[in-house]
Scaffold this motif. Structure first.
Motif, PDB file in Angstrom:
ATOM      1  N   HIS A 226       0.833  -1.212   0.000  1.00  0.00           N
ATOM      2  CA  HIS A 226       0.000   0.000   0.000  1.00  0.00           C
ATOM      3  C   HIS A 226       0.861   1.253   0.000  1.00  0.00           C
ATOM      4  CE1 HIS A 226      -3.128   2.868   0.893  1.00  0.00           C
ATOM      5  NE2 HIS A 226      -2.548   3.191   2.045  1.00  0.00           N
ATOM      6  N   LEU A 227       1.852   1.305   0.883  1.00  0.00           N
ATOM      7  CA  LEU A 227       2.680   2.505   0.968  1.00  0.00           C
ATOM      8  C   LEU A 227       3.567   2.660  -0.266  1.00  0.00           C
ATOM      9  CD1 LEU A 227       3.676   2.567   4.743  1.00  0.00           C
ATOM     10  CD2 LEU A 227       1.856   3.815   3.589  1.00  0.00           C
ATOM     11  N   ARG A 228       4.047   1.558  -0.828  1.00  0.00           N
ATOM     12  CA  ARG A 228       4.853   1.654  -2.054  1.00  0.00           C
ATOM     13  C   ARG A 228       3.993   2.162  -3.212  1.00  0.00           C
ATOM     14  NH1 ARG A 228       7.771  -3.090  -0.253  1.00  0.00           N
ATOM     15  NH2 ARG A 228       6.225  -4.413  -1.253  1.00  0.00           N
ATOM     16  N   ASP A 229       2.744   1.674  -3.281  1.00  0.00           N
ATOM     17  CA  ASP A 229       1.843   2.114  -4.348  1.00  0.00           C
ATOM     18  C   ASP A 229       1.519   3.607  -4.232  1.00  0.00           C
ATOM     19  OD1 ASP A 229       1.800  -0.418  -5.344  1.00  0.00           O
ATOM     20  OD2 ASP A 229      -0.153  -0.954  -4.495  1.00  0.00           O
ATOM     21  N   GLY A 233       7.870   4.477  -1.278  1.00  0.00           N
ATOM     22  CA  GLY A 233       8.998   3.556  -1.253  1.00  0.00           C
ATOM     23  C   GLY A 233       9.008   2.705  -0.004  1.00  0.00           C
ATOM     24  N   GLY A 234       7.930   2.787   0.781  1.00  0.00           N
ATOM     25  CA  GLY A 234       7.854   2.016   2.027  1.00  0.00           C
ATOM     26  C   GLY A 234       8.375   2.816   3.205  1.00  0.00           C
ATOM     27  N   VAL A 235       8.286   2.226   4.381  1.00  0.00           N
ATOM     28  CA  VAL A 235       8.729   2.878   5.616  1.00  0.00           C
ATOM     29  C   VAL A 235      10.226   2.673   5.797  1.00  0.00           C
ATOM     30  CG1 VAL A 235       8.537   2.859   8.134  1.00  0.00           C
ATOM     31  CG2 VAL A 235       6.485   2.606   6.739  1.00  0.00           C
ATOM     32  N   THR A 236      10.932   3.742   6.131  1.00  0.00           N
ATOM     33  CA  THR A 236      12.357   3.658   6.454  1.00  0.00           C
ATOM     34  C   THR A 236      12.511   3.544   7.960  1.00  0.00           C
ATOM     35  OG1 THR A 236      12.982   5.001   4.547  1.00  0.00           O
ATOM     36  CG2 THR A 236      14.576   4.857   6.351  1.00  0.00           C
ATOM     37  N   PRO A 237      13.198   2.510   8.472  1.00  0.00           N
ATOM     38  CA  PRO A 237      13.343   2.378   9.925  1.00  0.00           C
ATOM     39  C   PRO A 237      14.230   3.461  10.529  1.00  0.00           C
ATOM     40  CG  PRO A 237      14.613   0.670   8.792  1.00  0.00           C
ATOM     41  CD  PRO A 237      13.809   1.379   7.744  1.00  0.00           C
ATOM     42  N   VAL A 238      13.730   4.083  11.575  1.00  0.00           N
ATOM     43  CA  VAL A 238      14.483   5.070  12.359  1.00  0.00           C
ATOM     44  C   VAL A 238      14.253   4.742  13.829  1.00  0.00           C
ATOM     45  CG1 VAL A 238      14.286   6.885  10.607  1.00  0.00           C
ATOM     46  CG2 VAL A 238      12.538   6.690  12.400  1.00  0.00           C
ATOM     47  N   VAL A 239      15.120   5.239  14.700  1.00  0.00           N
ATOM     48  CA  VAL A 239      14.919   4.956  16.118  1.00  0.00           C
ATOM     49  C   VAL A 239      13.827   5.879  16.667  1.00  0.00           C
ATOM     50  CG1 VAL A 239      16.741   6.527  16.928  1.00  0.00           C
ATOM     51  CG2 VAL A 239      16.028   4.609  18.351  1.00  0.00           C
ATOM     52  N   VAL A 240      12.883   5.278  17.380  1.00  0.00           N
ATOM     53  CA  VAL A 240      11.836   6.044  18.063  1.00  0.00           C
ATOM     54  C   VAL A 240      11.942   5.759  19.561  1.00  0.00           C
ATOM     55  CG1 VAL A 240      10.293   6.017  16.057  1.00  0.00           C
ATOM     56  CG2 VAL A 240      10.080   4.234  17.790  1.00  0.00           C
ATOM     57  N   HIS A 241      11.556   6.731  20.365  1.00  0.00           N
ATOM     58  CA  HIS A 241      11.594   6.594  21.823  1.00  0.00           C
ATOM     59  C   HIS A 241      10.711   5.442  22.275  1.00  0.00           C
ATOM     60  CE1 HIS A 241      10.199   7.493  25.933  1.00  0.00           C
ATOM     61  NE2 HIS A 241      11.303   8.213  26.111  1.00  0.00           N
ATOM     62  N   TYR A 295       8.106  20.179  13.824  1.00  0.00           N
ATOM     63  CA  TYR A 295       8.596  18.811  13.621  1.00  0.00           C
ATOM     64  C   TYR A 295       8.416  18.363  12.177  1.00  0.00           C
ATOM     65  CZ  TYR A 295       8.361  13.698  13.649  1.00  0.00           C
ATOM     66  OH  TYR A 295       8.519  12.363  13.338  1.00  0.00           O
ATOM     67  N   HIS A 296       7.234  18.620  11.601  1.00  0.00           N
ATOM     68  CA  HIS A 296       6.942  18.113  10.258  1.00  0.00           C
ATOM     69  C   HIS A 296       7.679  18.882   9.156  1.00  0.00           C
ATOM     70  CE1 HIS A 296       4.312  14.833  11.095  1.00  0.00           C
ATOM     71  NE2 HIS A 296       3.463  15.562  11.774  1.00  0.00           N
ATOM     72  N   LYS A 297       8.236  20.030   9.477  1.00  0.00           N
ATOM     73  CA  LYS A 297       9.107  20.694   8.500  1.00  0.00           C
ATOM     74  C   LYS A 297      10.399  19.902   8.315  1.00  0.00           C
ATOM     75  CE  LYS A 297       7.429  25.407   9.296  1.00  0.00           C
ATOM     76  NZ  LYS A 297       7.773  26.754   9.834  1.00  0.00           N
ATOM     77  N   ILE A 298      10.773  19.151   9.342  1.00  0.00           N
ATOM     78  CA  ILE A 298      11.996  18.341   9.296  1.00  0.00           C
ATOM     79  C   ILE A 298      11.681  16.907   8.894  1.00  0.00           C
ATOM     80  CG2 ILE A 298      13.963  17.512  10.660  1.00  0.00           C
ATOM     81  CD1 ILE A 298      13.422  19.960  12.523  1.00  0.00           C
ATOM     82  N   CYS A 299      10.624  16.378   9.468  1.00  0.00           N
ATOM     83  CA  CYS A 299      10.213  14.998   9.189  1.00  0.00           C
ATOM     84  C   CYS A 299       8.778  15.026   8.659  1.00  0.00           C
ATOM     85  CB  CYS A 299      10.295  14.156  10.463  1.00  0.00           C
ATOM     86  SG  CYS A 299       9.943  12.395  10.222  1.00  0.00           S
ATOM     87  N   PRO A 300       8.593  15.085   7.343  1.00  0.00           N
ATOM     88  CA  PRO A 300       7.247  15.219   6.764  1.00  0.00           C
ATOM     89  C   PRO A 300       6.359  14.000   7.046  1.00  0.00           C
ATOM     90  CG  PRO A 300       8.954  15.773   5.163  1.00  0.00           C
ATOM     91  CD  PRO A 300       9.652  15.127   6.321  1.00  0.00           C
ATOM     92  N   LYS A 301       5.070  14.225   6.959  1.00  0.00           N
ATOM     93  CA  LYS A 301       4.114  13.137   7.087  1.00  0.00           C
ATOM     94  C   LYS A 301       4.319  12.139   5.953  1.00  0.00           C
ATOM     95  CE  LYS A 301       0.691  16.265   9.105  1.00  0.00           C
ATOM     96  NZ  LYS A 301      -0.619  16.932   8.929  1.00  0.00           N
ATOM     97  N   THR A 302       4.131  10.861   6.265  1.00  0.00           N
ATOM     98  CA  THR A 302       4.258   9.812   5.261  1.00  0.00           C
ATOM     99  C   THR A 302       3.065   9.874   4.302  1.00  0.00           C
ATOM    100  OG1 THR A 302       5.407   8.373   6.831  1.00  0.00           O
ATOM    101  CG2 THR A 302       4.402   7.316   4.905  1.00  0.00           C
ATOM    102  N   PRO A 303       3.297   9.846   2.993  1.00  0.00           N
ATOM    103  CA  PRO A 303       2.165   9.741   2.054  1.00  0.00           C
ATOM    104  C   PRO A 303       1.505   8.366   2.164  1.00  0.00           C
ATOM    105  CG  PRO A 303       4.134  10.593   0.971  1.00  0.00           C
ATOM    106  CD  PRO A 303       4.572  10.068   2.296  1.00  0.00           C
ATOM    107  N   PRO A 304       0.197   8.271   1.933  1.00  0.00           N
ATOM    108  CA  PRO A 304      -0.713   9.366   1.616  1.00  0.00           C
ATOM    109  C   PRO A 304      -1.035  10.201   2.862  1.00  0.00           C
ATOM    110  CG  PRO A 304      -1.918   7.290   1.706  1.00  0.00           C
ATOM    111  CD  PRO A 304      -0.473   6.940   1.869  1.00  0.00           C
ATOM    112  N   VAL A 305      -0.836  11.511   2.743  1.00  0.00           N
ATOM    113  CA  VAL A 305      -1.002  12.415   3.873  1.00  0.00           C
ATOM    114  C   VAL A 305      -2.429  12.388   4.411  1.00  0.00           C
ATOM    115  CG1 VAL A 305      -0.911  14.839   4.566  1.00  0.00           C
ATOM    116  CG2 VAL A 305       0.899  13.883   3.138  1.00  0.00           C
TER     117      VAL A 305
END
Length: 317
Positions: A226-229, A233-241, A295-305
């Motif tokens: 769904h996210l690739r479509d 490009g899918g979710v990129t793993p990052v460290v979250v608290h 925050y979202h100026k640095i880390c935008p919302k994942t599409p589809p927004v």
């Protein structure tokens, strides 16, 4: 109050110049402040040093909790050094049953007016007198745009974490997976359901609801295809608290010195979707519109927004 010899050894502290006293509070552990002195580089006047310690007599469960928190703090600090204290040691006390965790001490409580004395406001560099000059929103944005490391034996980053972590007193399995949707479904939703059933017995209605979410809602909102479509490009793993709410953030001086910084603590980290963090933050509150705008100026919302609010609701489960 006497400091356990295992802690003294782990920190290489001199018992003759080290004291420990109760400090702060925790819902699951005893908390304390360790005060000591270290010889300065020239061998003259000794300089003070401070540490924060948690202890628990919950046996293996406490050891697991503290190992997870130790790794979590250091993963976050590795990405954004001014965002949290470093974890310095974890282990078991001399009695063989009490577990401990020791971190840098954070002198919490100074107001924003104190930044001028610490030099944090408007600064670009990061040291004891200047500080990072970054807001909490900017720090979290940097954290959530720093790619996860490649796990041992893998050729690319995955979703998971090297240690089991605990959200409250709930242990969370973190075995690595290639799919974020699979990880969230199995290691969060179904894992919590399994623990509830072991503790309270089976509830057919609850299991049916959770399984419907896993089979229908998860792939619809965060499924890889769904996210690739949708062009992500899918979710990129990052460290979250992993457990970020207003009670797990503050302002203070890390190590009791330098500039006042926005800091977070008590993490239950995982390498996952950045928006997973926001679901918990949204659920408990304490972060306003201006925070999220920055925050979202640095880390935008994942599409589809347009599905962003629905994803956050999913991550509140």
């Amino acid at each position: 109050m006497q400091l356990d010899p295992s802690v003294l050894r782990a920190l290489s502290l001199d018992p003759a110049t080290t004291t420990v006293s109760a400090h702060g509070s925790s819902g699951f552990n005893a908390t304390a402040k360790i005060s000591t002195t270290h010889p300065d580089d020239g061998g003259g006047t000794r300089r003070p040093g401070y540490y924060f310690m948690k202890t628990s007599s919950a046996g293996r469960d406490a050891e697991t909790m503290f190992r997870g928190e130790h790794a979590s703090l250091n993963a976050i600090r590795g990405a954004v050094p001014s965002l949290c204290p470093a974890s310095l040691a974890t282990g078991v006390c001399a009695d063989g049953t009490t577990a401990f965790l020791v971190t840098e001490f954070v002198d919490l409580g100074p107001s924003r007016a104190d930044d001028a004395a610490g030099g944090a406001a408007g600064a670009a560099d990061e040291d004891d007198t200047i500080g990072s000059g970054m807001s909490l929103a900017a720090k979290l944005g940097k954290l959530h745009t720093t790619p996860a490391p490649v796990p041992e034996g893998w050729t690319e980053p995955g979703f998971g974490f090297p240690e089991t972590t605990c959200c409250g007193d709930t242990a969370q399995p973190n075995g690595y997976m290639r799919s974020w949707a699979d990880f969230y479904a199995r290691n969060r939703l179904l894992a919590v359901l399994d623990k509830c059933e072991r503790k309270h017995g089976t509830d057919g209605g609850l299991r049916d609801l959770v399984e419907r979410v896993v089979e229908t809602v998860v792939p619809r909102l965060i499924g890889d295809e769904h996210l690739r479509d949708c062009g992500t490009g899918g979710v990129t793993p990052v460290v979250v608290h992993g457990d970020l709410w207003s009670g797990n953030k503050g302002r203070g001086r890390i190590g009791g010195k330098g500039a006042v910084e926005d800091v977070i603590f008590d993490p239950s980290a995982v390498y996952g979707h950045s928006e997973y963090e926001l679901g918990i933050m949204n659920m408990f509150g304490g972060f306003g519109k201006s925070f999220f705008d920055e925050y979202h100026k640095i880390c935008p919302k994942t599409p589809p927004v347009e599905e962003y609010p629905d994803r956050l609701k999913l991550y509140e489960l």
